[in-house]
Design a protein around this motif. Sequence first.
Motif, PDB file in Angstrom:
ATOM      1  N   GLY A 192      14.485  56.730  41.548  1.00  0.00           N
ATOM      2  CA  GLY A 192      15.654  57.502  41.956  1.00  0.00           C
ATOM      3  C   GLY A 192      15.854  58.724  41.079  1.00  0.00           C
ATOM      4  N   LEU A 193      15.696  58.549  39.775  1.00  0.00           N
ATOM      5  CA  LEU A 193      15.816  59.682  38.851  1.00  0.00           C
ATOM      6  C   LEU A 193      14.723  60.713  39.099  1.00  0.00           C
ATOM      7  N   SER A 194      13.523  60.232  39.395  1.00  0.00           N
ATOM      8  CA  SER A 194      12.418  61.154  39.665  1.00  0.00           C
ATOM      9  C   SER A 194      12.671  61.968  40.936  1.00  0.00           C
ATOM     10  N   GLN A 198      13.127  66.055  40.853  1.00  0.00           N
ATOM     11  CA  GLN A 198      12.263  66.942  41.636  1.00  0.00           C
ATOM     12  C   GLN A 198      13.079  67.824  42.573  1.00  0.00           C
ATOM     13  N   LEU A 199      14.034  67.238  43.267  1.00  0.00           N
ATOM     14  CA  LEU A 199      14.818  67.995  44.240  1.00  0.00           C
ATOM     15  C   LEU A 199      15.598  69.126  43.593  1.00  0.00           C
ATOM     16  N   ILE A 227      11.928  62.459  32.273  1.00  0.00           N
ATOM     17  CA  ILE A 227      11.699  62.955  33.639  1.00  0.00           C
ATOM     18  C   ILE A 227      12.346  64.325  33.825  1.00  0.00           C
ATOM     19  N   PHE A 228      13.553  64.519  33.286  1.00  0.00           N
ATOM     20  CA  PHE A 228      14.200  65.833  33.381  1.00  0.00           C
ATOM     21  C   PHE A 228      13.420  66.875  32.584  1.00  0.00           C
ATOM     22  N   ASN A 229      12.983  66.482  31.411  1.00  0.00           N
ATOM     23  CA  ASN A 229      12.270  67.410  30.534  1.00  0.00           C
ATOM     24  C   ASN A 229      10.921  67.803  31.128  1.00  0.00           C
ATOM     25  N   TYR A 230      10.201  66.841  31.691  1.00  0.00           N
ATOM     26  CA  TYR A 230       8.863  67.126  32.228  1.00  0.00           C
ATOM     27  C   TYR A 230       8.933  68.057  33.436  1.00  0.00           C
TER      28      TYR A 230
END
Length: 491
Positions: A192-194, A198-199, A227-230
């Motif tokens: 869900g976070l990913s 991405q969106l 995930i936010f950083n990448y």
Amino acid sequence: MQEIELDRQCDIPLQLQIFQYYYQAITHGECIAGDMLPSIRELSRRLKIARITVTLAYEKLVANGYIKSRPGVGYHVCFARPVKPVGRKIPYFKGPAPTSLVPAEVPVDLYSQPAAEVYCKMGIPDPNAFPWSSWRKWNNAPSNLKEQLVTRYHSPQGLLSLRQEIVRYLRFSRGVDTQSENIIITNGVQEGLSLLSQLFVLNKLATKTAPCHVVTESPCYSGAWHIFNYHGATITAVNVDKHGLCVAQLPEHPTQLCYVTPSHQYPLGCRLSLSRRKALLLWAQRVGAYVIEDDYDSAFSYEENPLPALKTMDTQDRVIYAGTFSKTLGPGIRLGYLVCPDALLPAVKNMKGLSNSGSNWLLQQFLADFMHSQVFYTHLSKLACEYEVRQRVLFKGLQHLFPQGKIWGHYAGLHLTLMTSLSPEIIQQLRARCLLSAVRFDTLHELKNGSEEVWEGHSAETAIFFGFGGLNATQLQKVLMVIEQELPFLT
């Protein structure tokens, strides 16, 4: 092809030797498609063995697709050898090197190899949490529905039956009033976070505006931070204290996402106070942000009147509620869900479809039936009672060992946090000595991801984390005993 020879002295059964002989002959091209094998009568006579032995070997070859039986004719080879690639060398041309990828960092606090030590690992439920008896009964029952679930594609949003049960569960347990249309089943909270990352990041890139701005807690769950950083978001980490996120320190400029764990802050364990929850929602309206509420372990609450979820206070449809079954059934089933605001629903649903076309539909249906039968709620109640006993053992033990320390996180969840004035160096000595006695716990030093720097700048205390979900009372007593034995040796 040379005559088959059986070794009657070895431990390999004769029927298996016959199977291996013809398997090698067929796959190596010594027997080709259309060749006839000796009849069962003939081969048994030549090898001086019982016909049933040859019959079993031939049946195994048939079952594996190497030969076929033609009534009245016999057995013939039907296996077509794969075409061997031509060994031509490709001429060498000097050109640019292939693209080099930078690997994303992963949360070390979640992924670790099993070890012999007693590990107070956070976020791990009881090893017996999965309802195996219910699963076996459900899985063994014949059903046309199961065949459809396995052999068809279904909505990437998730099975309607499970989404309806989640709606009922959220109303009952968290007071969240939503509709099945707003729920998207994911492979755990992490997916869900990913999807959201991405969106929002891709949307900013597509519109060629300023980079996506995300606010997180400090310290923050590594899976969210990485995930936010990448994906290239600009991250602002906001300090956490004993009352949760310090909303007075939130940035007053355009923000797209704010990630919080208000019911049981990960990893410190504090909860966001009611006044700060209201302030956070007002801030989200001012800066145009969506708030991701990660409610990862609030199913286990140890107080009579827990604070309401942020989603229940959200009148402007700004909260994205993220839930998971990893703590109630086990991380291995990889099922979670998002409760999406109406405006985000089409984008998240389509991105889920592009990512993997949907989560495991068979497990979804089992979980839907399990929840509908009410056994799920009995299962939760039993787990909560067991966890509360373990939490009390750990809480009282830590109070005794660290009378000057403070314990955060005792309202809910599967871990406690000990806040102590002992220096990080002394705590690392304690940790090293405990590891020699096969007892392991973590500190913020082991969970570092970059989000903790703000908190470390504001706090003079050291945080030690004790997960109790995966340990029984006996193991917790061992943890406390080893710590007590090692404390006098610290310098």
